[in-house]
Enzyme design. Structure first.
Site, short mmCIF file in Angstrom:
data_model
loop_
_atom_site.label_atom_id
_atom_site.label_comp_id
_atom_site.label_asym_id
_atom_site.label_seq_id
_atom_site.Cartn_x
_atom_site.Cartn_y
_atom_site.Cartn_z
N GLY A 14 0.78 -1.23 0.00
CA GLY A 14 0.00 0.00 0.00
C GLY A 14 0.81 1.29 0.00
CB THR A 15 4.22 2.33 -1.08
OG1 THR A 15 4.25 1.80 -2.40
CG2 THR A 15 4.96 1.43 -0.12
CG ASN A 16 1.44 3.26 -5.74
OD1 ASN A 16 1.80 4.29 -6.30
ND2 ASN A 16 2.04 2.10 -5.90
CG MET A 93 -1.42 -7.82 -6.56
SD MET A 93 -0.48 -7.22 -7.95
CE MET A 93 1.11 -7.87 -7.54
CB ILE A 95 -8.41 -10.67 -13.46
CG1 ILE A 95 -6.95 -11.07 -13.76
CG2 ILE A 95 -9.17 -10.38 -14.75
CD1 ILE A 95 -6.18 -10.08 -14.58
CG LEU A 96 -11.35 -5.87 -11.00
CD1 LEU A 96 -11.21 -4.38 -10.70
CD2 LEU A 96 -12.33 -6.52 -10.02
CG HIS A 112 1.50 -1.39 -15.66
ND1 HIS A 112 1.30 -2.67 -15.19
CD2 HIS A 112 2.52 -1.47 -16.54
CE1 HIS A 112 2.15 -3.49 -15.79
NE2 HIS A 112 2.91 -2.78 -16.60
C1 GRF Z 1 3.09 -0.92 -7.61
O1 GRF Z 1 4.30 -1.13 -8.25
C2 GRF Z 1 2.01 -0.66 -8.63
O2 GRF Z 1 2.46 0.03 -9.75
C3 GRF Z 1 1.61 -2.05 -9.02
O3 GRF Z 1 1.66 -2.78 -7.81
C4 GRF Z 1 2.58 -2.18 -6.92
C5 GRF Z 1 1.86 -1.89 -5.63
O4 GRF Z 1 2.68 -1.44 -4.60
N1 GRF Z 1 0.34 -2.04 -9.71
P1 GRF Z 1 2.04 -0.85 -3.28
O5 GRF Z 1 1.13 -1.90 -2.67
O6 GRF Z 1 1.29 0.41 -3.63
O7 GRF Z 1 3.21 -0.57 -2.36
#
Ligand code: GRF
Length: 203
Positions: A14-16, A93, A95-96, A112
């Site tokens: 969940g860093t994003n 992670m 598929i939808l 992505h």
């Molecule tokens: C990221 O590299 C994002 O681009 C990909 O999955 C990863 C998720 O990382 N779709 P995080 O869980 O947000 O740390």
């Protein structure tokens, strides 16, 4: 008018998601508010990040639901319960299918970790994306935020940010640089772009 209610779908660290929360706290998401975090894995650290930020967090697993259809219906139901207008896939992670994506036309975005159309589509996830970029020997990679339709990584591109590949990079080093120099800034900007658009359209 109320802010656009954003549901963030996660599976991992969940860093994003954290980048979105931090951007919101800095006032950089003025047209949206993160109203729900939904994980398809019970052990996702992203759920802890949501709780720390005081954002409702919920889990829907395919295993508990039994089928892809039931899984997608359960997610859609949960999003509906929380009045979600817009969905951000942030390391989700699973598929939808078209059944799901058709419910949210131009209202689901995904990040992505490559410059689409390179190193994307089925099978390109996580470190595999960066491994493939290194194997090909590209000198520039990056991240892409795109709308989500039924084609994996196939929807319209919203924003891209390039990142240099450096000599001797490992997949892990490249992944970290792409996150730091592209993903964590790009995703909040793209989320605000879409939230502003929906807000102005009065959705
Ligand atoms: C990221 O590299 C994002 O681009 C990909 O999955 C990863 C998720 O990382 N779709 P995080 O869980 O947000 O740390």
């Amino acid at each position: 008018m109320n802010k656009i209610r954003i549901g963030v779908l996660v599976s991992g660290g969940g860093t994003n998601l954290q980048a979105l929360i931090d951007a919101q706290n800095r006032g950089e998401l003025p047209h949206g508010e993160i109203a729900l975090v939904l994980s398809n894995r019970e052990d996702a650290y992203a759920l802890t990040r949501a709780k720390k930020a005081g954002i409702p967090a919920t889990v829907v697993t395919k295993k508990a639901q039994g089928s892809q259809q039931a899984f997608e219906e359960a997610i859609a139901h949960r999003l509906c319960l929380y009045g979600i207008d817009m969905v951000v896939l942030a390391g989700f992670m699973a598929i939808l299918s078209k059944n799901f994506t058709d419910k949210f036309p131009n209202r689901i975005i995904n990040i992505h970790p490559s410059l689409i159309p390179s190193f994307c589509g089925a099978g390109y996830y996580g470190l595999k994306v960066h491994q493939a970029a290194l194997e090909k020997g590209v000198k520039v990679t990056g991240a892409t935020v795109h709308y989500v339709n039924e084609i994996p990584d196939g929807g319209e591109i919203l924003m891209q940010q390039a990142v240099n590949v450096l000599p001797g990079d490992t997949p892990e080093q490249l992944q970290k640089r792409v996150m730091e120099q592209a993903e964590w800034s790009l995703l909040p900007k793209a989320a605000e772009l879409v939230a502003e658009k929906l807000y102005k359209e009065g959705i």
